[in-house]
Design an enzyme around this catalytic site. Structure first.
Site: not given
Length: 312
Positions: A9, A12-13, A35-37, A53, A143, A147
């Site tokens: 990931g 991401g941010q 990452d996924i892409r 993935n 979410y 968590k």
């Protein structure tokens, strides 16, 4: 022997900033971003990158073996606002990616895991101000439920299988280098962009919604600090409370107005208001400060100045 790290990931941010910082510390070739892409961005172009993935155990295991990975930072997740729109996928991604990584550590294939938790683990029944490390946790969002469950599994894998997994409950995170990823605290990033581009902003939360926040520089510093801390300093194996500042939309707007006097804000709360209302207004992170010497650097004033300077 240098530490070999896999970030899942990485686009991401948080992943974006974390990848750059870890490459500075451990060397570009020792930090594998994934990452996924494959996007055409800094993370992809500045060092080793793999398409992965997070739901595919065999893919992760293959990367770990090929790159001889020691540590995994699992940053792939569906965040609070996005998760409410797609509960089944959010649960699948947030839980099973964690199991994959925990099971690799249990099998002795990796030595250490970082997994982020969130203030979303708290709910409407949690004490709102100065929320302590140990308290009522009845999350009311998809979410938050994922968590909270994840924290329990991290603790379980540590206690039963000796897995070295470390975690922080991130507050709302604010950064200039990457767009926010579908969270409830995203307004505090959007507001800076709109202040500069439009001189006005329509906020999706009410003016007095106070939430715990942190500048990304501090969040990255805390993440690396907890991972580098000696084993005996990590006393909590669910997830550590982490805090820097708490503010309302009114307060951040006033701080921005010191730099951009003509800036105005209107308020039009949407479904995210209910999520925000279920979360704490401020957090006590006494344990992180005591156990591994955590200290934040940025407050609302210094963060605002730094954000505007970078975004300009």
């Amino acid at each position: 022997m240098s530490t070999k790290i896999l970030i899942i990931g990485a686009c991401g941010q948080i992943g974006t900033e974390l990848t750059h910082k870890l490459r500075e510390i451990y060397g570009t070739d020792n930090v594998i971003a994934s990452d996924i892409r494959k996007l055409n961005n800094d993370v992809v172009n500045s060092g080793p990158f793999e398409v992965i993935n997070a739901l595919d155990f065999n893919q992760i295991e293959h990367l770990v073996e090929v790159h001889k990975i020691d540590e995994i930072y699992l940053m792939a997740a569906l965040l609070s606002a996005t998760a409410e729109k797609n509960p089944a996928f959010a649960w699948d991604l947030n839980m099973n990616s964690l199991f994959h990584v925990l099971n690799l550590a249990k099998a002795g294939k990796i030595k250490k895991i970082f997994w982020p938790s969130s203030i979303a683990v708290f709910g409407p029944t949690t004490p709102k101000e100065n929320t302590p490390q140990y308290t009522v946790m009845e999350p009311s969002t998809v979410y938050g439920i994922s968590k909270q469950a994840g924290e329990r599994w991290c603790e379980y894998y540590h206690n039963i299988f000796g897995v070295d997994v470390r975690s922080i409950r991130y507050p709302g995170l604010i950064s200039w280098s990457s767009p926010p990823g579908g969270g409830t605290t995203d307004y505090a990033v959007d507001i800076f962009h709109k202040a500069l581009s439009d001189k006005t902003y329509e906020c999706f939360l009410s003016s007095e919604t106070k939430m715990p926040m942190m500048y990304m520089d501090d969040a990255i510093a805390a993440t690396i600090q907890i991972m580098q801390a000696p084993l005996e300093q990590i006393k909590i194996r669910s997830s550590y409370n982490l805090a820097a500042m708490s503010f309302t939309p009114t307060e951040i707007a006033a701080e921005i107005q010191k730099h951009i006097p003509e800036f105005t804000v209107t308020y039009n709360p949407d479904f995210r208001q209910k999520i925000a209302d279920s979360w704490p207004a401020s957090i006590s992170d006494a344990e992180a400060r005591k156990d591994w010497n955590w200290k934040h650097k940025y407050d609302l004033k210094t963060m605002t100045a730094d954000m505007l300077e970078h975004l300009k």
